[in-house]
Design a protein around this motif. Structure first.
Motif, short mmCIF file in Angstrom:
data_model
loop_
_atom_site.label_atom_id
_atom_site.label_comp_id
_atom_site.label_asym_id
_atom_site.label_seq_id
_atom_site.Cartn_x
_atom_site.Cartn_y
_atom_site.Cartn_z
N SER A 3 0.82 -1.20 0.00
CA SER A 3 0.00 0.00 0.00
C SER A 3 0.86 1.26 0.00
CB SER A 3 -0.94 -0.01 1.21
OG SER A 3 -0.18 0.02 2.40
N VAL A 56 4.15 8.52 6.57
CA VAL A 56 3.45 7.48 5.82
C VAL A 56 3.72 6.11 6.43
CG1 VAL A 56 3.25 6.31 3.60
CG2 VAL A 56 3.41 8.81 3.68
N ARG A 61 -0.20 9.42 7.08
CA ARG A 61 -0.48 10.11 5.83
C ARG A 61 -0.55 9.10 4.70
NH1 ARG A 61 0.64 15.84 6.13
NH2 ARG A 61 -0.48 15.87 4.17
N GLU A 62 -1.01 9.57 3.54
CA GLU A 62 -1.09 8.73 2.35
C GLU A 62 0.26 8.71 1.62
OE1 GLU A 62 -3.75 6.91 1.32
OE2 GLU A 62 -4.59 7.49 3.26
#
Length: 83
Positions: A3, A56, A61-62
């Motif tokens: 991811s 992340v 966070r993305e």
């Protein structure tokens, strides 16, 4: 871990003109620590990219947040490989 992969890799050059295709937040973090040019190490954008990667990796966070910071740091350091 998948991811944290980016849809588009970020091509950067190291000090010996070798092009690395940075494809994930983890790879970006490693490059920032191990391969970043000494002349730009510790700059504001370099540190901001490291913090973005940590954010992340800690699921705050993305992944795209770290990618943007990494690209900006690479541009500032003059190591972003075009194309």
């Amino acid at each position: 871990m998948n991811s944290n992969r980016w849809n588009l890799p970020v091509p950067v050059r190291d000090g010996q003109d070798i092009v690395f295709e940075i494809r994930s937040v983890r790879h970006a973090a490693e490059f920032l620590i191990l391969h970043w040019p000494d002349s730009d190490r510790g700059s504001w954008k370099h540190l901001a990219a490291q913090i973005a990667c940590l954010d992340v990796l800690e699921s705050e966070r993305e992944p795209e947040h770290a990618r943007r910071a990494f690209v900006e740091a690479a541009k500032a350091a003059g190591i972003l490989a075009e194309g």
